[in-house]
Design an enzyme around this catalytic site. Structure first.
Site, short mmCIF file in Angstrom:
data_model
loop_
_atom_site.label_atom_id
_atom_site.label_comp_id
_atom_site.label_asym_id
_atom_site.label_seq_id
_atom_site.Cartn_x
_atom_site.Cartn_y
_atom_site.Cartn_z
N GLU A 172 33.27 38.10 48.27
CA GLU A 172 32.96 39.37 47.95
C GLU A 172 31.59 39.53 47.39
OE1 GLU A 172 35.50 40.89 44.83
OE2 GLU A 172 37.02 41.04 46.29
N GLU A 379 42.92 38.01 49.14
CA GLU A 379 43.27 38.76 47.86
C GLU A 379 44.09 39.97 48.10
OE1 GLU A 379 40.54 39.12 44.79
OE2 GLU A 379 39.42 37.10 45.44
C1 GBH Z 1 38.33 40.52 43.08
O1 GBH Z 1 37.63 41.51 42.51
C2 GBH Z 1 37.94 39.29 42.71
O2 GBH Z 1 37.56 38.45 43.90
C3 GBH Z 1 38.75 38.44 41.77
O3 GBH Z 1 37.77 37.53 40.84
C4 GBH Z 1 39.32 39.31 40.46
O4 GBH Z 1 40.01 38.64 39.46
C5 GBH Z 1 40.28 40.52 41.27
O5 GBH Z 1 39.71 40.84 42.45
C6 GBH Z 1 40.99 41.26 40.46
O6 GBH Z 1 39.67 42.35 39.92
O7 GBH Z 1 35.70 50.92 41.16
O8 GBH Z 1 37.56 51.23 39.84
O9 GBH Z 1 37.44 52.29 41.77
C7 GBH Z 1 37.97 42.68 43.12
C8 GBH Z 1 36.77 43.71 42.80
C9 GBH Z 1 38.04 45.70 42.89
C10 GBH Z 1 35.66 45.88 42.81
C11 GBH Z 1 38.16 47.06 43.16
C12 GBH Z 1 35.88 47.26 43.38
C13 GBH Z 1 37.11 49.24 42.93
C14 GBH Z 1 37.86 49.84 41.87
N1 GBH Z 1 37.10 44.94 43.18
N2 GBH Z 1 37.02 47.97 42.87
S1 GBH Z 1 36.92 51.07 41.01
#
Ligand code: GBH
Length: 480
Positions: A172, A379
């Protein structure tokens, strides 16, 4: 809708890899042991105000000391694959120079332990824990970090390049660039749009250089990949030209700045122009495009929730707060007059809307644009407020429902022609959820943070039946 109509059994293709994913800083602990150097997440989490409750990854799940137990757990659950990350500062404490033999030996034992148990190792070289010494020189805003990353990849490839099945360069890069250097909600906590765009490019470059370095030393014909958190961004009103333009701009900044150089070999000119008031892009030099674009055996896709946007007549980006303790800047630089809307419906404990149709739509969009490109869901999963019952079990029906519906969506995408090779649930264990600390539980296995005892939740038992049979059972035929 077909989404909720889950009465038939869905069979996944032979060889489809059902596994689970983790990341080094989120589970290992042993932060100062056996020669590991400090990473930006050690610095960030130890700085008050950055992480919920002042939590750190110092101990985390203590996986570093419990790796044999965790490997046996994967066998109990019948997992085919395990996606883990390698801590750069464990292998190279200052990000450059001599290798730390004890650090590399840990991952060598992990890979051997997986292979001995018949589990496919999927190794990620970078899941956000940059050696602090490199950040002190500018981190991902600095082109030299991409070159150091290639050297690190070569070192790791020499040691593990006879055994790892799938190499993932970066996890990511959107998060590294836009949360690490844009919003400041992640380490290193910098809130500056120009820095975020510099990071985007140097991460893309790091990926390309690392694949090239790995190819020089690896001997077992593995698959090469990168994992992106692609955003499925919908216009609030699809017949409003302004909303469609808002969604297109968000897609440009969040997705196309990665997909286009990685898969097509050039940056999207219109996105560079649309962000030209924030950065001059002069750090992209002639020849970089051909370094970045390397054939990918598999593209990793992480999906949790879609986004909905509309045009906004205010100035700047109007985001729904993500609840992180500290986000001084924006994770969406350049999105002037764009508003992110709450999408309603059921939410997970992260506040993210549960919408499996977004996963199907996203896979189809990539599959339609790059039909020859194999994909893997690296994921997908959900945080819920799980509690252990008096009888010692953890009932997490909402997580089972989330996984079932997303797996059904993935299956629909396969039936519609997408070449999907596997699914890695996030996460094997409850773990350090970055700025949310230990307050969010994503595991299919519960971790008691006082005793560090692992207890498979109901979802783990459900998932192990799926992994063993390759068949997603219809709701009505499920024994619950
Ligand atoms: C992943 O990140 C990571 O790779 C992992 O390490 C982590 O633990 C896991 O997911 C759970 O978080 O901006 O509130 O509308 C995910 C990160 C999640 C970032 C969704 C953008 C959008 C939600 N992404 N997010 S929001």
């Amino acid at each position: 809708s077909t989404d909720d109509d889950q009465d038939s059994d869905l069979t996944f293709p032979p060889g489809f890899l059902f596994g689970s994913a983790t990341a080094a800083y989120q589970i290992e602990g042993a932060a100062a042991e056996d020669g590991r150097g400090p990473s930006i997440w050690d610095t960030f989490s130890h700085t008050p105000g950055n992480v919920w409750n002042g939590d750190t990854g110092d101990i985390a799940c203590d996986h570093y000391h419990r790796v044999e137990e965790d490997l046996d757990l994967m066998v109990t659950l019948g997992l085919h694959a395990y996606r883990f990350s390698i801590s750069w500062p464990r292998v190279q404490p200052t990000g450059r120079g001599a290798v730390n033999p004890a650090g590399l030996a840990f991952y060598s034992r992990l890979v051997d332990g997986l292979l001995a148990r018949g589990i496919t190792p999927i190794a990620t070289l970078y899941h956000w824990d940059l050696p602090q010494a490199l950040e002190d020189e500018g981190g991902w805003t600095n082109r030299a970090t991409a070159e150091a990353f290639a050297d690190y990849a070569r070192l790791v490839g020499r040691e593990l390049g006879d055994r790892v099945a799938v190499w993932t360069t970066l996890n990511e890069p959107w998060c590294t660039a836009y949360l690490g250097y844009g919003s400041g909600g992640h380490a290193p906590g910098i809130a500056d749009a120009d820095s975020a765009f510099r990071a985007v490019h140097h991460l893309n470059l790091a990926h390309g250089l690392a694949i090239t370095a790995l190819r020089e030393v690896v001997t077992n014909n593995p698959q090469y990949s990168i994992t992106l958190n692609l955003h499925l961004i919908r216009p609030d009103n699809p017949s409003s030209a302004a909303d469609v333009a808002a969604a297109r701009l968000a897609d440009g900044v969040a997705n196309r700045l990665f997909l286009d150089p990685l898969l097509n070999g050039h940056y999207p000119e219109w996105v560079l122009e649309a962000t030209g008031h924030l950065t001059d892009w002069s750090f992209v030099t002639a020849g970089d495009a051909s370094l970045i674009r390397q054939p990918l055996d598999v593209l990793g896709v992480n999906y949790y929730t879609p986004q909905r946007v509309r045009e906004w007549d205010g100035v700047g980006t109007k985001q729904s707060a993500d609840g992180a303790p500290r986000t001084p800047g924006t994770a969406w630089p350049g999105l002037d007059h764009v508003e992110f809307l709450d999408q309603g419906g059921p939410h997970t404990a992260m506040g993210w809307t549960v919408d499996p149709s977004g996963l199907e739509e996203l896979l189809l969009a990539i599959g339609n644009e790059w039909p020859a490109q194999p994909l893997m869901i690296t994921e997908n999963g959900a945080a819920y407020n799980d509690v252990m019952s008096a009888d010692g079990s953890v009932h997490d029906p909402a997580r089972i429902d989330y996984l079932r519906r997303h797996l059904a969506a993935a299956h629909r995408a396969i039936e519609r022609g997408v070449n999907l090779t596997g699914y890695q649930v996030w996460s094997l264990l409850d773990n350090f959820e970055w700025s949310f600390g230990y307050s969010k539980r994503f595991g299919i296995v519960h971790v008691n943070y006082d005793t560090l005892v692992r207890t498979p939740k109901d979802s783990a038992l459900w998932y192990s039946r799926l992994a063993r049979s390759g068949v997603l059972r219809g709701e009505s035929s499920e024994i619950r």
